[in-house]
Design an enzyme around this catalytic site. Structure first.
Site, PDB file in Angstrom:
ATOM      1  N   HIS A 172      12.751  -2.693   2.474  1.00  0.00           N
ATOM      2  CA  HIS A 172      12.144  -1.409   2.829  1.00  0.00           C
ATOM      3  C   HIS A 172      13.052  -0.301   2.325  1.00  0.00           C
ATOM      4  CE1 HIS A 172       9.068  -3.330   5.135  1.00  0.00           C
ATOM      5  NE2 HIS A 172      10.005  -4.108   5.651  1.00  0.00           N
ATOM      6  N   ILE A 173      12.430   0.732   1.832  1.00  0.00           N
ATOM      7  CA  ILE A 173      13.164   1.876   1.304  1.00  0.00           C
ATOM      8  C   ILE A 173      13.809   2.646   2.459  1.00  0.00           C
ATOM      9  CG2 ILE A 173      12.890   4.076   0.058  1.00  0.00           C
ATOM     10  CD1 ILE A 173      10.390   2.648  -1.310  1.00  0.00           C
ATOM     11  N   SER A 174      13.001   2.919   3.470  1.00  0.00           N
ATOM     12  CA  SER A 174      13.507   3.662   4.635  1.00  0.00           C
ATOM     13  C   SER A 174      14.056   2.685   5.664  1.00  0.00           C
ATOM     14  CB  SER A 174      12.365   4.476   5.252  1.00  0.00           C
ATOM     15  OG  SER A 174      11.338   3.606   5.722  1.00  0.00           O
ATOM     16  N   PRO A 199       0.785  -1.228   0.000  1.00  0.00           N
ATOM     17  CA  PRO A 199       0.000   0.000   0.000  1.00  0.00           C
ATOM     18  C   PRO A 199       0.825   1.290   0.000  1.00  0.00           C
ATOM     19  CG  PRO A 199      -0.136  -1.104   2.122  1.00  0.00           C
ATOM     20  CD  PRO A 199       0.504  -2.071   1.164  1.00  0.00           C
ATOM     21  N   ASN A 200       0.339   2.215  -0.785  1.00  0.00           N
ATOM     22  CA  ASN A 200       0.875   3.583  -0.893  1.00  0.00           C
ATOM     23  C   ASN A 200       2.191   3.680  -1.664  1.00  0.00           C
ATOM     24  OD1 ASN A 200      -1.259   4.788   0.705  1.00  0.00           O
ATOM     25  ND2 ASN A 200      -0.338   3.723   2.442  1.00  0.00           N
ATOM     26  N   ARG A 222       6.972   0.426  13.537  1.00  0.00           N
ATOM     27  CA  ARG A 222       7.612  -0.049  12.297  1.00  0.00           C
ATOM     28  C   ARG A 222       8.744  -1.041  12.570  1.00  0.00           C
ATOM     29  NH1 ARG A 222       5.405   3.535   8.412  1.00  0.00           N
ATOM     30  NH2 ARG A 222       4.954   5.540   9.368  1.00  0.00           N
ATOM     31  N   ARG A 267       5.040  11.047  -2.478  1.00  0.00           N
ATOM     32  CA  ARG A 267       4.661  10.756  -1.104  1.00  0.00           C
ATOM     33  C   ARG A 267       5.860  10.979  -0.185  1.00  0.00           C
ATOM     34  NH1 ARG A 267       4.714   4.631   1.257  1.00  0.00           N
ATOM     35  NH2 ARG A 267       3.979   5.176   3.323  1.00  0.00           N
ATOM     36  N   GLU A 300      12.652  -9.565   1.941  1.00  0.00           N
ATOM     37  CA  GLU A 300      11.864  -8.416   2.405  1.00  0.00           C
ATOM     38  C   GLU A 300      12.688  -7.142   2.213  1.00  0.00           C
ATOM     39  OE1 GLU A 300      10.884  -8.715   6.573  1.00  0.00           O
ATOM     40  OE2 GLU A 300      10.184  -6.641   6.678  1.00  0.00           O
ATOM     41  N   ASP A 356       1.755 -15.364   6.825  1.00  0.00           N
ATOM     42  CA  ASP A 356       1.428 -16.787   6.610  1.00  0.00           C
ATOM     43  C   ASP A 356       1.628 -17.169   5.142  1.00  0.00           C
ATOM     44  OD1 ASP A 356       0.813 -17.262   9.246  1.00  0.00           O
ATOM     45  OD2 ASP A 356      -1.359 -17.389   8.954  1.00  0.00           O
ATOM     46  N   ARG A 400      12.756   4.614  12.735  1.00  0.00           N
ATOM     47  CA  ARG A 400      11.483   5.338  12.733  1.00  0.00           C
ATOM     48  C   ARG A 400      10.622   4.915  13.939  1.00  0.00           C
ATOM     49  NH1 ARG A 400       9.150   5.009   6.800  1.00  0.00           N
ATOM     50  NH2 ARG A 400       7.809   6.675   7.638  1.00  0.00           N
ATOM     51  N   ASN A 405       8.034  -5.684  -0.663  1.00  0.00           N
ATOM     52  CA  ASN A 405       7.902  -4.535   0.235  1.00  0.00           C
ATOM     53  C   ASN A 405       6.419  -4.440   0.554  1.00  0.00           C
ATOM     54  OD1 ASN A 405       7.816  -2.184   1.645  1.00  0.00           O
ATOM     55  ND2 ASN A 405       9.015  -0.968   0.174  1.00  0.00           N
ATOM     56  N   ALA A 462       3.071  -0.805   4.853  1.00  0.00           N
ATOM     57  CA  ALA A 462       2.467  -0.784   6.194  1.00  0.00           C
ATOM     58  C   ALA A 462       1.970  -2.164   6.633  1.00  0.00           C
ATOM     59  CB  ALA A 462       1.329   0.228   6.232  1.00  0.00           C
ATOM     60  N   TYR A 485      11.064   9.017   1.097  1.00  0.00           N
ATOM     61  CA  TYR A 485      11.026   8.005   0.027  1.00  0.00           C
ATOM     62  C   TYR A 485      11.619   8.478  -1.305  1.00  0.00           C
ATOM     63  CZ  TYR A 485       7.910   5.708   3.367  1.00  0.00           C
ATOM     64  OH  TYR A 485       7.392   5.122   4.489  1.00  0.00           O
TER      65      TYR A 485
HETATM   66  C1  DQA Z   1       8.183   1.068   3.976  1.00  0.00           C
HETATM   67  C2  DQA Z   1       8.229   1.290   5.488  1.00  0.00           C
HETATM   68  C3  DQA Z   1       6.853   1.084   6.113  1.00  0.00           C
HETATM   69  O1  DQA Z   1       6.921   1.287   7.514  1.00  0.00           O
HETATM   70  C4  DQA Z   1       5.866   2.074   5.534  1.00  0.00           C
HETATM   71  O2  DQA Z   1       4.583   1.825   6.037  1.00  0.00           O
HETATM   72  C5  DQA Z   1       5.869   2.101   4.048  1.00  0.00           C
HETATM   73  C6  DQA Z   1       7.124   1.938   3.322  1.00  0.00           C
HETATM   74  C7  DQA Z   1       9.530   1.391   3.298  1.00  0.00           C
HETATM   75  O3  DQA Z   1       9.747   0.910   2.191  1.00  0.00           O
HETATM   76  O4  DQA Z   1      10.344   2.134   3.863  1.00  0.00           O
HETATM   77  O5  DQA Z   1       4.830   2.330   3.425  1.00  0.00           O
HETATM   78  O6  DQA Z   1       7.898  -0.302   3.728  1.00  0.00           O
END
Ligand code: DQA
Length: 138
Positions: free
Chosen positions: A98-100, A10-11, A109, A18, A96, A85, A105, A72, A75, A23
């Site tokens: 994550h960008i950040s 999501p997002n 998270r 964003r 897995e 699962d 944070r 990724n 959230a 990001y």
């Molecule tokens: C994220 C980190 C998550 O906590 C956040 O909800 C995101 C992006 C990242 O790629 O840094 O939407 O997965």
């Protein structure tokens, strides 16, 4: 040729506009177009959804035939037992990303339902996190 899919949650369709301080300003498609050129020895596919069940459906669909999954879950990483699962249920290894740096944070998270069943975790290198994940499969 290895078949690798990037699954974004999501997002992440809003990358580029964003919270650009976190990001960055590149859209995912701009970035994706550059990496498909760079990794022309890999069959790279991208899927994004804002819907938890669609992410689970995609994991199940590709999880017995692809060579690698880069996930990724955004959230949903921090909330979704269902996605966790699904990662456990499939055979294709999941990295897995994550960008950040989620650990620098908010506390919520720091929890991941993906990590226990991931092959590995790459966190905090910006969009380069995805490239490092591709390298890990090669
Ligand atoms: C994220 C980190 C998550 O906590 C956040 O909800 C995101 C992006 C990242 O790629 O840094 O939407 O997965």
């Amino acid at each position: 040729m290895k078949k690798i899919i990037i699954i974004n949650g999501p997002n992440l369709n809003l990358l580029g506009k964003r919270e650009t301080n976190i990001y960055g300003t590149l859209t995912f498609m701009e970035f994706f177009n550059s990496i498909i050129k760079k990794f022309d020895n890999v069959e790279l596919v991208h899927f994004q959804s804002n819907i938890e069940g669609e992410l689970i459906d995609k994991l199940q669909e590709v999880g017995f035939s692809y060579d690698g999954i880069i996930l990724n879950a955004a959230a949903y990483t921090h909330t979704s037992v269902g996605i966790g699962d699904a990662v456990k249920a499939i055979e294709t290894p999941v990295v897995e990303v994550h960008i950040s740096n989620t650990f620098s944070r908010e506390d919520f998270r720091h929890k991941s339902y993906i990590s226990p069943n991931a092959k590995g975790v790459i966190v905090g290198f910006g969009l380069q996190s995805y490239e490092l994940a591709i390298h890990s499969f090669l």
